[in-house]
Design an enzyme around this catalytic site. Structure first.
Site, short mmCIF file in Angstrom:
data_model
loop_
_atom_site.label_atom_id
_atom_site.label_comp_id
_atom_site.label_asym_id
_atom_site.label_seq_id
_atom_site.Cartn_x
_atom_site.Cartn_y
_atom_site.Cartn_z
N SER A 166 0.66 -1.19 -0.12
CA SER A 166 0.16 -0.19 -0.08
C SER A 166 1.09 1.41 -0.10
CB SER A 166 -1.20 -0.09 0.95
OG SER A 166 -0.41 -0.23 2.64
N HIS A 170 -5.41 -5.07 -0.34
CA HIS A 170 -5.72 -3.73 -1.44
C HIS A 170 -5.78 -4.06 -2.50
CE1 HIS A 170 -4.85 -0.50 1.82
NE2 HIS A 170 -3.92 -0.99 2.12
N LYS A 184 -11.65 -2.02 2.83
CA LYS A 184 -11.66 -1.18 1.62
C LYS A 184 -12.15 -1.23 0.96
CE LYS A 184 -6.76 -1.30 4.52
NZ LYS A 184 -5.66 -2.45 4.85
C1 LIG Z 1 -5.70 -2.82 5.92
C2 LIG Z 1 -4.69 -4.09 6.34
C3 LIG Z 1 -5.36 -4.96 6.91
C4 LIG Z 1 -6.49 -4.97 8.12
O1 LIG Z 1 -7.81 -4.36 7.65
P1 LIG Z 1 -9.16 -4.15 8.05
O2 LIG Z 1 -10.49 -4.83 7.86
O3 LIG Z 1 -8.69 -2.82 8.14
O4 LIG Z 1 -8.99 -4.32 9.69
C5 LIG Z 1 -4.67 -5.89 6.89
N1 LIG Z 1 -3.66 -6.58 5.64
C6 LIG Z 1 -3.49 -5.30 4.83
C7 LIG Z 1 -2.52 -5.28 3.65
C8 LIG Z 1 -4.07 -3.86 5.24
O5 LIG Z 1 -3.48 -3.08 4.18
#
Ligand SMILES: *Cc1c(COP(=O)(O)O)cnc(C)c1O
Length: 396
Positions: A186, A214, A244
């Site tokens: 990300s 992502h 996301k």
């Molecule tokens: C945002 C993210 C998470 C966590 O996800 P949530 O649903 O917000 O707890 C896990 N792994 C990666 C790579 C992320 O970018």
């Protein structure tokens, strides 16, 4: 009376962060988190969310969530194994498996707790995990919780991975060895070399785990990075988040039936934490339905991402080597990156500075997250603010 030792620790630690400019003051968003947000009563173009497809405020999801509340109430009532498994959860998991092209899937309350749950349910102190050096914090914590030996490999460096995999396997010290990677990273927007990882995994019989937080909704026409490379049958864990691009909240693992069955009896957040709420569950299922029915939002996302990238590149900004809509604008100096973000913000563009230790020292940047919900007018306005502030700070 509260603990003196605690108070001393907190006061000193917070003062220390403030002194080094590392204490994050959190902005409050007044109202919905869409392409335009209101902070301190001022409207800003939002280039900081992970709401890639605008689904967080999509009317179809909102209607579904309201109907779920009318029928099911607001809470699942219990952990999944006691009596918190609603028919809605099963429907969501069937859709997730379909979306990811796997036999089965299991949902969790967040992506973070999904990684804590799934890694430690399978790996233990007799095992080793090969982990990309830029993996997300929740992967790192999940690996730590498992007590397996953690072996970091250089970011996306297949030579280093192969060497470390060979060493781990040939040592005979471990019962199982896993390789784990983000699907999309990300901070730079680069895509993991999954074909390379799968090849090495085959060579050494490694367990493969891809966290596509992502990537889902973004790469592979929306189905994610594993699909992008056509590797659905060759990755053991396809982990993702509902928080996301899906626009709601929650996490999941998709994989073979035996894996999902095991996670249902052994992963602790599944066993000891209350299930996703009915509204979250049904809204997530609705989002998957939309993504499987139509590529429209995904196409718009990429179009907007490319539009923003081209605009910034033409102005002379360094936008790195992103392979996804994530658009970093690399400034270098940490203080300058923070100043740049602050000035953008004052001029109506909300894009966060990301600096060491989140990214390597000297690669301070402002990261832009365009979404399908941004209009061309919003992107043009953002690009023109970038031009103004970039010239003002001598960056372009
Ligand atoms: C945002 C993210 C998470 C966590 O996800 P949530 O649903 O917000 O707890 C896990 N792994 C990666 C790579 C992320 O970018």
């Amino acid at each position: 009376m509260t603990s003196k030792a605690l108070n001393q620790f907190l006061d000193e630690s917070i003062a220390n962060l403030k002194e080094h400019g590392l204490y994050n003051e959190i902005d409050v968003v007044q109202g919905a988190n869409g392409p335009i947000i209101t902070i301190n009563g001022q409207e800003k173009i939002n280039l900081s969310s992970n709401n890639y497809l605008g689904l967080a405020t999509d009317n179809r999801l909102m209607v579904a969530a309201k109907q779920a509340v009318d029928t099911y109430g607001v809470g699942a009532g219990a952990v999944r194994t006691i009596n918190g498994t609603l028919d809605l959860h099963i429907q969501l998991e069937e859709k997730l498996a379909q979306f990811k092209g796997t036999e089965a899937a299991i949902s969790y309350q967040s992506g973070f707790n999904c990684n804590m749950a799934a890694i430690s349910a399978v790996m233990d102190k007799n095992d080793a995990i090969l982990s990309d050096s830029l993996n997300h914090a929740s992967i790192i914590d999940g690996c730590r919780l498992s007590k397996a030996k953690i072996i970091q490999f250089e970011h996306s460096d297949m030579k280093d991975l192969r060497q470390k995999a060979r060493k781990a396997v040939q040592s005979g010290a471990y019962k199982k060895v896993m390789v784990i990677s983000d699907g999309v990273f990300s901070m730079d927007g680069d895509i993991a070399n999954l074909p390379g990882i799968v090849e090495i995994a085959k060579e050494f019989d490694l367990i493969t785990y891809v966290d596509d937080a992502h990537g889902s909704g973004v790469t592979g026409n929306g189905a994610g990075t594993v699909k992008h490379f056509g590797l659905e049958k060759q990755i053991d864990f396809q982990m993702g988040t509902l928080s996301k691009a899906i626009g709601v909240v929650g996490g999941y693992v998709a994989g073979k039936e035996n894996l999902i069955n095991w996670l249902k009896v052994r992963s602790r957040p599944f066993l000891f934490s209350t299930a996703l709420s009915p509204a979250d569950t049904i809204a997530s299922a609705k989002a998957l339905e939309i993504l499987m029915d139509s590529k429209e939002l995904n196409v718009q996302l990429w179009e907007n991402g490319n539009y923003l990238k081209n605009g910034l590149m033409k102005l002379g900004f360094n936008i790195g080597h992103s392979e996804t809509p994530i658009t970093p604008c690399i400034i270098g100096d940490e203080k300058k990156a923070q100043m740049f973000s602050k000035r953008l913000n004052e001029e109506g563009v909300y894009a966060k500075a990301i600096v060491f230790p989140t990214v390597p020292r000297g690669t301070g940047r402002v990261r832009n997250m365009p979404t399908s919900a941004h209009t061309k007018e919003m992107l043009d306005e953002a690009i023109s603010v970038y031009e103004q502030v970039g010239k003002e700070l001598g960056i372009i």
